[in-house]
Design a protein around this motif. Structure first.
Motif, PDB file in Angstrom:
ATOM      1  N   SER A  12     -13.606 116.459  17.822  1.00  0.00           N
ATOM      2  CA  SER A  12     -13.253 114.585  17.674  1.00  0.00           C
ATOM      3  C   SER A  12     -13.482 114.965  19.082  1.00  0.00           C
ATOM      4  O   SER A  12     -13.490 114.908  20.047  1.00  0.00           O
ATOM      5  CB  SER A  12     -12.289 115.201  17.261  1.00  0.00           C
ATOM      6  OG  SER A  12     -11.114 116.155  17.915  1.00  0.00           O
ATOM      7  N   LEU A  21      -6.781 111.678   9.339  1.00  0.00           N
ATOM      8  CA  LEU A  21      -8.424 112.099   8.354  1.00  0.00           C
ATOM      9  C   LEU A  21      -8.362 111.471   6.901  1.00  0.00           C
ATOM     10  O   LEU A  21      -8.786 112.142   6.400  1.00  0.00           O
ATOM     11  CB  LEU A  21      -7.486 113.378   8.513  1.00  0.00           C
ATOM     12  CG  LEU A  21      -8.013 114.942   9.466  1.00  0.00           C
ATOM     13  CD1 LEU A  21      -7.437 116.005   9.041  1.00  0.00           C
ATOM     14  CD2 LEU A  21      -9.718 114.444   9.980  1.00  0.00           C
ATOM     15  N   PHE A  43     -11.307 121.882   9.330  1.00  0.00           N
ATOM     16  CA  PHE A  43     -10.812 120.563  10.814  1.00  0.00           C
ATOM     17  C   PHE A  43      -9.609 121.017  11.221  1.00  0.00           C
ATOM     18  O   PHE A  43      -9.366 121.686  10.508  1.00  0.00           O
ATOM     19  CB  PHE A  43     -10.499 119.138  10.465  1.00  0.00           C
ATOM     20  CG  PHE A  43     -10.437 118.282  11.885  1.00  0.00           C
ATOM     21  CD1 PHE A  43     -10.873 117.888  13.332  1.00  0.00           C
ATOM     22  CD2 PHE A  43      -8.919 118.229  11.970  1.00  0.00           C
ATOM     23  CE1 PHE A  43     -10.718 117.912  14.181  1.00  0.00           C
ATOM     24  CE2 PHE A  43      -8.141 117.311  13.388  1.00  0.00           C
ATOM     25  CZ  PHE A  43      -8.966 117.310  14.172  1.00  0.00           C
ATOM     26  N   PHE A  48     -14.577 120.157  14.185  1.00  0.00           N
ATOM     27  CA  PHE A  48     -15.440 119.344  12.955  1.00  0.00           C
ATOM     28  C   PHE A  48     -16.230 120.687  11.937  1.00  0.00           C
ATOM     29  O   PHE A  48     -17.053 121.029  13.089  1.00  0.00           O
ATOM     30  CB  PHE A  48     -15.716 118.478  12.135  1.00  0.00           C
ATOM     31  CG  PHE A  48     -14.246 117.342  12.358  1.00  0.00           C
ATOM     32  CD1 PHE A  48     -14.140 116.808  11.534  1.00  0.00           C
ATOM     33  CD2 PHE A  48     -14.843 116.446  13.434  1.00  0.00           C
ATOM     34  CE1 PHE A  48     -12.608 116.008  11.886  1.00  0.00           C
ATOM     35  CE2 PHE A  48     -13.627 114.988  13.567  1.00  0.00           C
ATOM     36  CZ  PHE A  48     -12.623 114.653  12.737  1.00  0.00           C
ATOM     37  N   HIS A  72     -16.049 111.131  16.705  1.00  0.00           N
ATOM     38  CA  HIS A  72     -16.747 112.632  16.707  1.00  0.00           C
ATOM     39  C   HIS A  72     -18.176 112.620  18.260  1.00  0.00           C
ATOM     40  O   HIS A  72     -18.569 111.486  17.460  1.00  0.00           O
ATOM     41  CB  HIS A  72     -16.955 113.915  15.612  1.00  0.00           C
ATOM     42  CG  HIS A  72     -18.385 113.221  14.738  1.00  0.00           C
ATOM     43  ND1 HIS A  72     -18.622 113.971  13.881  1.00  0.00           N
ATOM     44  CD2 HIS A  72     -18.442 112.563  14.618  1.00  0.00           C
ATOM     45  CE1 HIS A  72     -19.405 113.821  12.576  1.00  0.00           C
ATOM     46  NE2 HIS A  72     -19.552 111.955  13.093  1.00  0.00           N
TER      47      HIS A  72
END
Ligand SMILES: Cc1cc2nc3c(=O)[nH]c(=O)nc-3n(C[C@H](O)[C@H](O)[C@H](O)COP(=O)(O)O)c2cc1C
Length: 143
Positions: A12, A21, A43, A48, A72
């Protein structure tokens, strides 16, 4: 049916609050359900790991959205292959918190890229089997 599965890891760009999220998951589930793309997102600690599966054109659209996201970066593709059936047929985007150690371990597992068509879970890549163990979908002795 000719399906494809893609797995990747990424990092991220900013600290992600749980509200961010939630929005990401709502947006993803809404788009994925229109496209018939299923999968799971892990996550934890800024990392991720995601797996998506579906018809090639649908996966390509979703993967394009994912690649374009500014949330990300540092994407590393782990797996991209044809699959004979879905692993996550009921999850438009399942989600689990995962410690960084789990995401790191998964990224070090062997995944399959461009492998010939294989049948069912028994022939899943070691990486996919580890993911399923983490998600409690199969037990360790089925690895
Ligand atoms: C880790 C991650 C996973 C994502 N997964 C999906 C997904 O499964 N389906 C989808 O349509 N978009 C997915 N997206 C894209 C988001 O839904 C959304 O379009 C994007 O984050 C918007 O970000 P932006 O403001 O940077 O463009 C994902 C994005 C990230 C960062």
């Amino acid at each position: 049916m000719d399906l494809v599965g893609v797995a990747y890891t990424s990092r991220s760009n900013h600290p992600i609050a749980s509200a961010d999220l939630d929005l990401l998951l709502m947006d993803s589930r809404s788009y994925n359900s229109q496209r018939g793309v299923t999968g799971v997102l892990l996550f934890g600690a800024g990392q991720f790991m995601q797996y998506i599966e579906g018809l090639p054109t649908d996966v390509e659209h979703v993967y394009g959205r994912i690649r374009r996201s500014t949330l990300h970066s540092d994407m590393v593709e782990l797996e991209q292959r044809r699959i004979s059936k879905r692993v996550f047929s009921k999850w438009f985007m399942g989600f689990r918190d995962a410690p960084a150690s789990v995401i790191q371990k998964l990224s070090q597992e062997q995944w399959h890229r461009d492998m010939p068509l294989v049948e069912g879970h028994a022939a899943a890549s070691p990486g996919m089997r580890q993911l399923m163990v983490f998600l409690d979908l199969i037990s360790t002795d089925q690895r």
